[in-house]
Design a protein around this motif. Structure first.
Motif, PDB file in Angstrom:
ATOM      1  N   LEU A  24      51.320  54.665  54.266  1.00 56.25           N
ATOM      2  CA  LEU A  24      51.249  54.082  52.928  1.00 56.25           C
ATOM      3  C   LEU A  24      51.488  55.147  51.871  1.00 56.25           C
ATOM      4  CD1 LEU A  24      47.982  51.942  53.359  1.00 56.25           C
ATOM      5  CD2 LEU A  24      50.347  51.244  53.806  1.00 56.25           C
ATOM      6  N   ASN A  25      52.117  54.774  50.742  1.00 53.13           N
ATOM      7  CA  ASN A  25      52.256  55.686  49.606  1.00 53.13           C
ATOM      8  C   ASN A  25      51.182  55.351  48.564  1.00 53.13           C
ATOM      9  OD1 ASN A  25      53.208  53.463  48.003  1.00 53.13           O
ATOM     10  ND2 ASN A  25      55.282  53.819  48.772  1.00 53.13           N
ATOM     11  N   TYR A  26      51.156  56.111  47.453  1.00 55.63           N
ATOM     12  CA  TYR A  26      50.117  55.902  46.441  1.00 55.63           C
ATOM     13  C   TYR A  26      50.225  54.534  45.770  1.00 55.63           C
ATOM     14  CZ  TYR A  26      48.119  60.607  46.571  1.00 55.63           C
ATOM     15  OH  TYR A  26      47.461  61.741  46.952  1.00 55.63           O
ATOM     16  N   GLY A  27      51.442  54.044  45.616  1.00 57.48           N
ATOM     17  CA  GLY A  27      51.610  52.717  45.039  1.00 57.48           C
ATOM     18  C   GLY A  27      50.983  51.646  45.916  1.00 57.48           C
ATOM     19  N   GLN A  28      51.224  51.743  47.229  1.00 53.60           N
ATOM     20  CA  GLN A  28      50.624  50.791  48.160  1.00 53.60           C
ATOM     21  C   GLN A  28      49.113  50.976  48.237  1.00 53.60           C
ATOM     22  OE1 GLN A  28      53.183  52.042  51.445  1.00 53.60           O
ATOM     23  NE2 GLN A  28      54.075  49.977  51.559  1.00 53.60           N
ATOM     24  N   TRP A  29      48.679  52.211  48.151  1.00 51.21           N
ATOM     25  CA  TRP A  29      47.229  52.465  48.180  1.00 51.21           C
ATOM     26  C   TRP A  29      46.549  51.864  46.952  1.00 51.21           C
ATOM     27  CZ3 TRP A  29      43.921  53.046  51.695  1.00 51.21           C
ATOM     28  CH2 TRP A  29      42.633  53.511  51.415  1.00 51.21           C
ATOM     29  N   GLY A  30      47.249  51.856  45.831  1.00 49.87           N
ATOM     30  CA  GLY A  30      46.708  51.207  44.640  1.00 49.87           C
ATOM     31  C   GLY A  30      46.494  49.720  44.866  1.00 49.87           C
ATOM     32  N   ILE A  31      47.406  49.091  45.611  1.00 47.10           N
ATOM     33  CA  ILE A  31      47.259  47.669  45.931  1.00 47.10           C
ATOM     34  C   ILE A  31      46.051  47.453  46.844  1.00 47.10           C
ATOM     35  CG2 ILE A  31      48.339  45.692  47.088  1.00 47.10           C
ATOM     36  CD1 ILE A  31      51.040  46.818  46.201  1.00 47.10           C
ATOM     37  N   VAL A  32      45.854  48.370  47.795  1.00 44.77           N
ATOM     38  CA  VAL A  32      44.684  48.281  48.674  1.00 44.77           C
ATOM     39  C   VAL A  32      43.401  48.370  47.846  1.00 44.77           C
ATOM     40  CG1 VAL A  32      43.385  49.416  50.524  1.00 44.77           C
ATOM     41  CG2 VAL A  32      45.878  49.217  50.691  1.00 44.77           C
ATOM     42  N   GLY A  33      43.364  49.328  46.923  1.00 43.17           N
ATOM     43  CA  GLY A  33      42.195  49.467  46.063  1.00 43.17           C
ATOM     44  C   GLY A  33      41.975  48.244  45.196  1.00 43.17           C
ATOM     45  N   SER A  34      43.061  47.673  44.705  1.00 47.89           N
ATOM     46  CA  SER A  34      42.977  46.487  43.856  1.00 47.89           C
ATOM     47  C   SER A  34      42.514  45.260  44.636  1.00 47.89           C
ATOM     48  CB  SER A  34      44.341  46.204  43.223  1.00 47.89           C
ATOM     49  OG  SER A  34      44.364  44.954  42.581  1.00 47.89           O
ATOM     50  N   SER A  35      42.925  45.152  45.904  1.00 48.52           N
ATOM     51  CA  SER A  35      42.653  43.948  46.693  1.00 48.52           C
ATOM     52  C   SER A  35      41.167  43.678  46.849  1.00 48.52           C
ATOM     53  CB  SER A  35      43.322  44.047  48.064  1.00 48.52           C
ATOM     54  OG  SER A  35      42.746  45.097  48.839  1.00 48.52           O
ATOM     55  N   PHE A  36      40.375  44.711  46.853  1.00 49.22           N
ATOM     56  CA  PHE A  36      38.922  44.536  46.936  1.00 49.22           C
ATOM     57  C   PHE A  36      38.409  43.661  45.795  1.00 49.22           C
ATOM     58  CE2 PHE A  36      34.661  45.840  45.656  1.00 49.22           C
ATOM     59  CZ  PHE A  36      33.946  45.747  46.843  1.00 49.22           C
ATOM     60  N   PHE A  37      39.075  43.725  44.646  1.00 51.57           N
ATOM     61  CA  PHE A  37      38.599  43.029  43.450  1.00 51.57           C
ATOM     62  C   PHE A  37      39.298  41.701  43.191  1.00 51.57           C
ATOM     63  CE2 PHE A  37      37.717  47.532  42.838  1.00 51.57           C
ATOM     64  CZ  PHE A  37      36.382  47.508  42.450  1.00 51.57           C
ATOM     65  N   TRP A  38      40.220  41.284  44.075  1.00 54.76           N
ATOM     66  CA  TRP A  38      40.951  40.043  43.823  1.00 54.76           C
ATOM     67  C   TRP A  38      40.014  38.838  43.746  1.00 54.76           C
ATOM     68  CZ3 TRP A  38      45.673  40.812  47.651  1.00 54.76           C
ATOM     69  CH2 TRP A  38      46.479  41.847  47.144  1.00 54.76           C
ATOM     70  N   LEU A  39      39.019  38.785  44.595  1.00 53.80           N
ATOM     71  CA  LEU A  39      38.030  37.711  44.552  1.00 53.80           C
ATOM     72  C   LEU A  39      36.662  38.200  44.081  1.00 53.80           C
ATOM     73  CD1 LEU A  39      38.810  35.707  47.836  1.00 53.80           C
ATOM     74  CD2 LEU A  39      39.546  35.214  45.495  1.00 53.80           C
ATOM     75  N   PHE A  40      36.554  39.502  43.849  1.00 52.10           N
ATOM     76  CA  PHE A  40      35.270  40.109  43.478  1.00 52.10           C
ATOM     77  C   PHE A  40      34.701  39.488  42.202  1.00 52.10           C
ATOM     78  CE2 PHE A  40      32.612  43.335  41.493  1.00 52.10           C
ATOM     79  CZ  PHE A  40      31.880  43.856  42.560  1.00 52.10           C
ATOM     80  N   SER A  41      35.530  39.382  41.166  1.00 51.50           N
ATOM     81  CA  SER A  41      35.056  38.891  39.873  1.00 51.50           C
ATOM     82  C   SER A  41      34.709  37.402  39.929  1.00 51.50           C
ATOM     83  CB  SER A  41      36.117  39.143  38.793  1.00 51.50           C
ATOM     84  OG  SER A  41      36.393  40.523  38.693  1.00 51.50           O
ATOM     85  N   ILE A  42      35.617  36.611  40.538  1.00 48.86           N
ATOM     86  CA  ILE A  42      35.364  35.171  40.644  1.00 48.86           C
ATOM     87  C   ILE A  42      34.118  34.916  41.484  1.00 48.86           C
ATOM     88  CG2 ILE A  42      36.268  32.991  41.547  1.00 48.86           C
ATOM     89  CD1 ILE A  42      39.078  34.045  40.932  1.00 48.86           C
ATOM     90  N   ALA A  43      34.021  35.627  42.613  1.00 44.94           N
ATOM     91  CA  ALA A  43      32.850  35.471  43.470  1.00 44.94           C
ATOM     92  C   ALA A  43      31.581  35.921  42.752  1.00 44.94           C
ATOM     93  CB  ALA A  43      33.031  36.278  44.758  1.00 44.94           C
ATOM     94  N   GLY A  44      31.730  36.931  41.879  1.00 47.49           N
ATOM     95  CA  GLY A  44      30.572  37.395  41.111  1.00 47.49           C
ATOM     96  C   GLY A  44      30.027  36.322  40.200  1.00 47.49           C
ATOM     97  N   ILE A  45      30.908  35.631  39.515  1.00 47.61           N
ATOM     98  CA  ILE A  45      30.481  34.571  38.586  1.00 47.61           C
ATOM     99  C   ILE A  45      29.947  33.362  39.364  1.00 47.61           C
ATOM    100  CG2 ILE A  45      31.260  32.947  36.822  1.00 47.61           C
ATOM    101  CD1 ILE A  45      33.340  35.062  35.988  1.00 47.61           C
ATOM    102  N   VAL A  46      30.726  32.898  40.348  1.00 51.79           N
ATOM    103  CA  VAL A  46      30.325  31.715  41.116  1.00 51.79           C
ATOM    104  C   VAL A  46      29.067  31.997  41.930  1.00 51.79           C
ATOM    105  CG1 VAL A  46      31.003  30.119  42.960  1.00 51.79           C
ATOM    106  CG2 VAL A  46      32.676  30.832  41.235  1.00 51.79           C
ATOM    107  N   GLY A  47      29.050  33.148  42.593  1.00 49.82           N
ATOM    108  CA  GLY A  47      27.909  33.487  43.437  1.00 49.82           C
ATOM    109  C   GLY A  47      26.631  33.695  42.658  1.00 49.82           C
ATOM    110  N   ALA A  48      26.733  34.356  41.492  1.00 46.42           N
ATOM    111  CA  ALA A  48      25.543  34.589  40.680  1.00 46.42           C
ATOM    112  C   ALA A  48      24.999  33.276  40.132  1.00 46.42           C
ATOM    113  CB  ALA A  48      25.865  35.551  39.543  1.00 46.42           C
TER     114      ALA A  48
END
Length: 418
Positions: free
Chosen positions: A36-60
């Motif tokens: 992987l290159n840094y651009g792809q690694w940025g996508i990996v880092g971002s993917s953690f948050f794809w549902l993080f925010s929505i799940a945070g609101i719905v789950g809370a």
């Protein structure tokens, strides 16, 4: 019993932060193994948050209905499954899937933990309780980083991820017993949750300057945390040319010392509140000053190659950013005390969207400008945003004023309907 509850949530926070930290620690071997290159690694880092925010609101929000104890149990199980799946990762798609799943499972954690602790601690001691929650995050860094670096080096990154899944499973089994204990009514009698949400009242609060600028500074602060999680280990090893072992110790020392300093600052905030009963003075102004200092220190971090100076800068920067996530929930919860889970969840859900946007931008900047210039440019922009955001927070966030206006507006609406 409340101290056992606090200690248990503290341990879960340690696990929570270790789950986030390990990705950054394993960045170089993962990128090498999966090509992987840094651009792809940025996508990996971002993917953690794809549902993080929505799940945070719905789950809370869901935690207000099914109970915060049950919600914490569900999250621990999801963490176990997501981290264990790493054993089977052989390419980018499955790696992203595991990160998305873990993000969805961790999204509601902070708001749910805040709400759960608020049931056990009275308002005048909640700042301390929440600082211990945040202490778990940084102790997670201090305790887990050297261990995880060792596990990655000795056994491999997949096995290190799996070990965290085992720890989450152990907590899940323990919480099956402790999570059923009910909090004392003496703490909760003023925080009774109504059967239905008054969305008219809630939307008015969400548009208030206090909520908007509290969420803004949390958004910026979480962007800094995201950078530290996803790119900081690579920055230290690839740009500052620090060995992985020294990097691990730097993270551990700055995390542990920063956590202690953050608790001290939270205690000061609590004491000011007890004396003045002024949320702006004790919570908003104090944290604004600290976050401005964090911006300056984050900039200094880039202009020195001295390991001791970098550690000192990281200690205070960690402490002041951590303080922000003790204060922000208290500020927004003061606007609607009977819906703490919902208020903290919405605030954190919006703030953590910086985790979706940030890593992609950070990765593209590094890929385009080169490692040295790209890393430094990202940090400098974040430093400026911290200072500007802190100033706006101090000027526009007026919790007592917005809370009183909301009550008066609600009373007028009720009278007109009657």
């Amino acid at each position: 019993m409340r101290w056992l509850i606090l200690f248990s949530i503290f341990v879960l926070a340690v696990i929570n932060f270790a789950d986030k930290t390990i990705t950054g620690l394993a960045a170089v071997p993962i990128m090498h193994d999966l090509n992987l290159n840094y651009g792809q690694w940025g996508i990996v880092g971002s993917s953690f948050f794809w549902l993080f925010s929505i799940a945070g609101i719905v789950g809370a929000g869901l935690s207000d209905r099914i109970g915060t104890g049950k919600m914490l149990l569900i999250m621990a199980l999801v963490w176990t499954i997501a981290q264990s799946m790493i054993l089977f990762v052989a390419g980018l798609p499955l790696l992203i899937l595991t990160r998305v799943m873990l993000g969805a499972g961790e999204g509601p954690f902070f708001a749910t933990a805040v709400s759960h602790l608020s049931k056990w601690f009275k308002p005048e001691s909640r700042g301390f309780a929440l600082s211990i929650l945040n202490l778990g995050n940084t102790i997670g860094k201090a305790v887990s980083v050297p261990i995880l670096v060792l596990l990655i080096a000795k056994f491999g990154w997949r096995e290190a991820f799996f070990s965290l899944g085992v720890v989450s499973l152990a907590f899940f089994i323990f919480w099956l017993w402790l999570g059923r204990v009910k909090p004392p009514l003496t703490v909760n009698k003023v925080d009774t949750v109504p059967a239905k949400i008054d969305w008219g009242k809630t939307f008015k609060i969400l548009r208030s300057p206090t909520f908007v600028f509290t969420t803004l500074i949390a958004f910026i602060g979480y962007a800094v945390i995201t950078f530290s999680l996803v790119f900081s280990p690579a920055y230290l090893t690839e740009v500052k040319h620090v060995s992985p072992q020294i990097m691990g110790y730097m993270k551990a020392i700055s995390g542990g010392a920063g956590a202690v300093l953050s608790v001290f600052a939270s205690v000061i905030s609590d004491r000011i509140y007890k004396k003045t009963q002024n949320v702006w003075l004790s919570r908003v102004l104090l944290s604004s000053i600290c976050v401005s200092a964090a911006g300056v220190l984050f900039y200094i971090y880039t202009i020195t190659n001295s390991v001791p100076l970098m550690i000192i800068a990281l200690i205070f920067e960690n402490a002041f950013i951590l303080l922000l996530f003790t204060i922000c929930p208290i500020v927004v919860n003061s606007l609607l005390p009977e819906r703490k889970g919902l208020m903290s969840g919405i605030m954190m859900g919006i703030a953590t969207t910086s985790g979706i946007i940030g890593p992609i931008i950070f990765g593209k900047v590094i890929q385009g400008a080169g490692a040295n210039n790209g890393f430094n440019l990202n940090i400098h922009v974040l430093a400026v945003l911290l200072v500007v955001g802190a100033a706006l927070f101090a000027i526009f966030a007026r919790p007592s004023h917005d809370h009183v206006n909301n009550i008066q507006s609600s009373n007028k609406f009720t009278s007109s309907v009657s």
